[in-house]
Structures are given as C-alpha cells and as structure tokens.
Design an enzyme around this catalytic site. Sequence first.
Site, PDB file in Angstrom:
ATOM      1  N   GLN A  86       0.871  -1.178   0.000  1.00  0.00           N
ATOM      2  CA  GLN A  86       0.000   0.000   0.000  1.00  0.00           C
ATOM      3  C   GLN A  86       0.905   1.225   0.000  1.00  0.00           C
ATOM      4  OE1 GLN A  86      -3.080   0.888  -0.470  1.00  0.00           O
ATOM      5  NE2 GLN A  86      -2.593   3.016  -0.027  1.00  0.00           N
TER       6      GLN A  86
ATOM      7  N   GLU B 288      -6.641   2.745  -5.946  1.00  0.00           N
ATOM      8  CA  GLU B 288      -6.760   2.916  -7.388  1.00  0.00           C
ATOM      9  C   GLU B 288      -5.498   2.598  -8.166  1.00  0.00           C
ATOM     10  OE1 GLU B 288      -5.839   7.047  -5.575  1.00  0.00           O
ATOM     11  OE2 GLU B 288      -7.023   5.287  -5.053  1.00  0.00           O
TER      12      GLU B 288
ATOM     13  N   HIS C  10     -15.875   4.161  -7.570  1.00  0.00           N
ATOM     14  CA  HIS C  10     -14.935   5.182  -7.111  1.00  0.00           C
ATOM     15  C   HIS C  10     -13.529   4.903  -7.644  1.00  0.00           C
ATOM     16  CE1 HIS C  10     -13.401   8.136  -4.088  1.00  0.00           C
ATOM     17  NE2 HIS C  10     -12.323   7.370  -4.150  1.00  0.00           N
ATOM     18  N   GLU C  11     -13.066   3.661  -7.477  1.00  0.00           N
ATOM     19  CA  GLU C  11     -11.702   3.338  -7.917  1.00  0.00           C
ATOM     20  C   GLU C  11     -11.582   3.404  -9.438  1.00  0.00           C
ATOM     21  OE1 GLU C  11      -9.752   3.493  -5.576  1.00  0.00           O
ATOM     22  OE2 GLU C  11     -11.165   3.134  -3.947  1.00  0.00           O
TER      23      GLU C  11
ATOM     24  N   HIS D 215     -11.064   6.915 -10.531  1.00  0.00           N
ATOM     25  CA  HIS D 215      -9.679   7.360 -10.341  1.00  0.00           C
ATOM     26  C   HIS D 215      -8.836   7.179 -11.603  1.00  0.00           C
ATOM     27  CE1 HIS D 215      -8.877   8.870  -6.377  1.00  0.00           C
ATOM     28  NE2 HIS D 215      -9.443   7.849  -5.765  1.00  0.00           N
TER      29      HIS D 215
ATOM     30  N   GLU E 115      -9.373  13.271  -4.878  1.00  0.00           N
ATOM     31  CA  GLU E 115     -10.525  12.598  -4.276  1.00  0.00           C
ATOM     32  C   GLU E 115     -11.852  13.320  -4.461  1.00  0.00           C
ATOM     33  OE1 GLU E 115     -10.488   9.676  -3.459  1.00  0.00           O
ATOM     34  OE2 GLU E 115      -8.374   9.221  -3.122  1.00  0.00           O
TER      35      GLU E 115
ATOM     36  N   ASP F 114      -1.114  11.809   5.585  1.00  0.00           N
ATOM     37  CA  ASP F 114      -2.363  11.112   5.878  1.00  0.00           C
ATOM     38  C   ASP F 114      -3.331  11.985   6.671  1.00  0.00           C
ATOM     39  OD1 ASP F 114      -1.347   8.960   4.583  1.00  0.00           O
ATOM     40  OD2 ASP F 114      -1.372   7.590   6.291  1.00  0.00           O
TER      41      ASP F 114
ATOM     42  N   TYR G  77     -12.547  14.480   0.167  1.00  0.00           N
ATOM     43  CA  TYR G  77     -13.441  13.625  -0.611  1.00  0.00           C
ATOM     44  C   TYR G  77     -14.787  14.305  -0.883  1.00  0.00           C
ATOM     45  CZ  TYR G  77     -10.412   9.536   0.297  1.00  0.00           C
ATOM     46  OH  TYR G  77      -9.375   8.645   0.342  1.00  0.00           O
TER      47      TYR G  77
END
Length: 661
Positions: free
Chosen positions: A188, A320, A344-345, A348, A367, A422, A430
């Site tokens: 990730q 994504e 959503h992905e 992207h 986002e 983050d 978003y």
Amino acid sequence: MKNQTKVKVQRKKYIRVPQTEKMKLKYLFSIAALILFISSCENDTKPLNKDQSINGVVAGHDAHSYSNTDEIRTKHLDLELDVDFEKKTIYGIARHQMERLKDTDTAIFDINGPEIQKVTLGKKGQEKETDFIIGTMQEFIGQPLSIKIDKNTEYINIYYKTTENAGALDWMEPELTEGKKHPYLYTQGQAILTRTWIPVQGTPANRITYSADVTVPVELLALMSASNPQVKNPEGKYHFEMKQPIPVYLIALAVGNLEYKSLGKNCGVYTEPEMIDKAVWEFEDLPKMIRAAENLYGPYQWEQYDVIVLPYSFPFGGMENPRLTFANPTLIAGDRSAVSVIAHELAHSWSGNLVTNASWNDFWLNEGFTVYFENRIMEELYGKEVADMLSLIEFQELQTEMAQLDQEDTHLKLKLSKRNPDDGMTSVAYVKGAFLLKTLERDFGRQRFDAFLKRYFKDHAFQTLTTEQFKTYLEKNLINKTDIKFNVDEWLYKPGLPKNCYAVSSPRFEKIQALAREFANGKDIFKKPAKKKGKKQLPALSRDQYVPQEWQAFIRALPKKMDPERLAIVDEKLHFNNWGNAEVATEWYVLAINSNYTEIRPDIEKFISKVGRRKFLLPIYTALNDNPQSKQWGLEIYKKYRNNYHPVSIATMDDLLDYKP
C-alpha cells in the site's frame, strides 16, 4: 483511495533544512568516498553510520520529499525483485533512468526503511560503484539518499533489501488468508509509503514509467499495477510493464494463490480461488461502469481494468492502482450493495491517475473529483434516487468529521508541512471537494460542466496539477465564459462549507428516518399492518424492503444510546448483527457499544478479528475506548487481533488507544 477515516493525534515536528544546505553535499562526498574506500577494502558496503550522516533537503515543491526533481528526475524505473516469504524480505535492485534538468553532481532519493547495500552508475552490465550518503531520519518522510553522479550519468542502480520497517508491506501468514494454505503479500503505497520498500523520488509531482522482473515461490502468482499475467508461471518469474507515466505512490505489488476470471473484453477479477465466484457475481456490472465512465468523460486510457480482492487486512475499501484496483473483501456483501467503491476506484482512472495532485496539500484534486465522478457513474447505472442516497450518507459523514477538525483542516487547499500527509485524507478532500463540483454543476448547468470536465481530463492527461493551476483553468474555461459569479476562493481557501453549497435530499431517507423516530418513541414498527378493506394485506417490516443505505439512515436517526432490549428486538427482526454489509454492521455495532448492548459482543469480536479496513475499525474501537464499561474489553480484543491488521491500521489504532506494544 476510497473511505479514509482519520483520528486526530499529536505528532512530533521535523526541521526543514534550507535549500542552500544542498550545495554543501559536493564537499562532503570526498569524505564519504574515503570512508567508502576503506569499507570496500573490508568487503563492507554499508553506508555512513548515524553520527556521520547529514541532513538532506526537503524538496521545495513538496514538503514530503527530499528529492531534487527540479535538477534531475527519474523518468523510468526498472525493478528486479526477489520476494522471500521465509525471511519476509524483498531483495531488490532499483534501476533509475534519469533525466537531467540542471547541472548537478547529486541525485537525491527518498527512503524510509530499505537497507541500501550499494549504488552504481551506468547501464546493467556496465556499472561502476559510486558514493552515497544517507541523511538523518525525519518523522513521516524518512531519510534522503544522496548519490554522487557525474555529468554523464543517465542510469543510477540502487541495490537494497526491505526491512521490518517497510510500512507499505503486509506479509500475511496462511491462516489469515481465505485458503489457509499459502502466505500472501501486498503493498500500500499512498501517500508516501512506496519509499519504505523501493528507493524513489517520492513526490507525486514526478510521473514515471516502470518495468519489473519479480521472482516469487512457484505456487504463487505475482501481480503489479502494470500489465499482468492471468495464470501462474511454473518458474515463479514474472515480467511487468507500465508504459503510461504514473506517480510512484501507484507502484503496487500483490503475491498470493490467485485465480483470474474475465468480466468483459478489458476487465476481470483476481482473488483467491475460494472467493472467485462470489467476486465475479458481485462485480458483474463492471463492464457497464466502464462504458458509463467513458460516455461521461472520454476514453479509458489504461487498456485493461482489473480488480484484485485482497485479504481482509487491507486497510482501505479500495486503492486505485492503475490497471489493477486493490479491493477489500468487505465489498463482497452478497447483494452488490457496496459496488460504489468499485465505481470510485474506476473513476480514479481519470481523476487521480490520469490527472494527479502535485502535492498532498492538493489531495482534494484526486478525491473530490473522484467522489463526484463515482456518483455520476452510480446515477447512470442505478438512477438518481440511489445516487442521492449515497451522497447524503457521505455528506452526513462530512458534517460529523468537520465538527471534530481544526478549522484550517476544513480547507480544500491544505497546509501539511511538518505533518503526516495522511492527516489530509479526511472527508473534506473527498466530500467537500465533490460538493464543490456538484455546486458548479448546479450553477453552470450539467451540459456545460460535463463539457468542461471532459476537456479538463483531456488537457491535463498524464500531468500533475496544483490547486492554483486548477483555479486558473476553472476561471478561464468555465467561470469567465459566463456572467455567473462564483465564490471559488471561499471554497478552496476558507473553512467549512459555503452557504451556496449544493443541497441534496432524499424522500426515501426522510421516510426511513421517520420510521426510526417512531421506533425510538416506543412504537412496534414490526407489527403487521392492519388490512384495509379492498386492499392487499401489507407485509410486516423486513430488511429486504429497504436498501442498505436506507438502513444506515435508520440507524443514524436513532438516539445515540438506547435500551439494549429495544436493540435486541431489531436484531431479532432485521439481523443487523450479522449482515454481510459492513457499512450497516459498523453503524449498528457502534450504537450497540454506546448502549451497552453487550449480548452483541461475540458478533463484534468476530467482525474485528477478521476485518482490517480502517474505516470500520476506527469507529468501533473509538466507541469501545470512549465507553468506560467496554474500554478494557476493547483493549484486550485489540491486543488479541492487532497482528491481523495492516501497519496503516495498526498505527491509527495504536494512537487511538494509546497502546505501546
């Protein structure tokens, strides 16, 4: 990335080093060369120790990268990776093909965990070792890897291995997988975790192409955010190509016992064999989603769109990664009620992957656009009524989170210097971002706004963008072409929601919320309605009469604390306690914890022992931690299952619970 949930924590600060410090590096390389010469005589290629290290320079354009991409930048990365599950280590060579933009004798990369073994210059087979210095560790961003180069340097080869500090890597034991027989690994990278397993120039402002040769155990299949195999190689060797330029946070790897099934001419799904049929059924509408997206904003530019359903420890709903969306198995709800995350992905592939935020201060450009685009896809496939309910759920979450954030963190344009990027991954980026676009659509008309967005994606394809550049483009290509006044600066640079924010409503939500109020006031809502003369007998209330989003609205409309016996009645009739939809289950568990409905604890434990998605863990552990009657039980449960989670989720829960292992 879908469904970030943040917890506010206190963090240490790091010191920004002046840009002029970078000029001193060339004088230090003579010392480094002497030390490396001595160490090479001893067959030891270790870098300088902590006392000999120096501070690097945080890149002026990006507070979260040391890289000097304004002077010399990676344009292509070729990886050679050997994945060792026994040692939980990746042995790698990162071969960077560089583009020189200015005269410099230093190339600076970002690292935060990899052990650097040696660095060479030149093409493979024609390499010559060079000096390098690893700078002082700074929280969040790691260390600068400063490499001495000459005027002819085009290739820089970094030999390294990963360590236990690789926050991007989740090494999973077989018992945590669906099949229980084989280990599993996935990465990730967002926001700045790619540098924990690959030495890179870690700013999203720099887009690169990449290729990779990966060796894994023969019984496993390797996949990347690139061109992918669909069957296992008997030698465990795989080659990958990503020919479109991407930011390095989108470099991704997954290795496991995986199977592939096609869903259409350019899309399909990977997962463990035990889940493949369920995944195929759940994501059946993926080809329709791709067509809907292309009809809205232009051709899909990544050739193939596949989804890999990862193990439950994956900390997000989806990620994504281009050509290969990483998805959490909580999306396999059994009723296709969570497929908006896939929409959503997919979105992207235009917003975020095709047009990317230049820094994490501009994260809303990734986002906010994607949430808006996702909602348009859902409207196209399932109707405006469903799309509006999804928007309302998210808007409620935005209002709740904004009340807990510092005012400055409710701006769209953020100031994240000296902070973890983050921290900016809240519903502000978003949902406030999406509602800016919804408001523009309302004021300028859907037809005109769609034409603007289609041109925006075309004009900025495979580029990065700042908020200021977007503002200039918006004013030139939309606002200034009409007499309509629009408060762009207020949306971008001011706290909260402007008064002209688009208002979404749902009669279906209003109906279910009224039902919740009746139940809270003591009415028996499960009693079969009296039969009216000449009318068909209406059935008693059941779960299948409403969609999951309506049941979320039902739970949210109930008091924050209720009589546990009343909640037990709901479970008896509607079975919220063991529903496959994790969104509804989480809302229900939080209400149960707040209400001391302890009979549900076995269901809560079963859920959080398996699910590692941070969006669901955070509200549940928060509720447990805030309730004196459940705090100790919550801590014991966390300690029991902590190792089942990805490092991203672990870091958040450790902070929340003030837990130090």
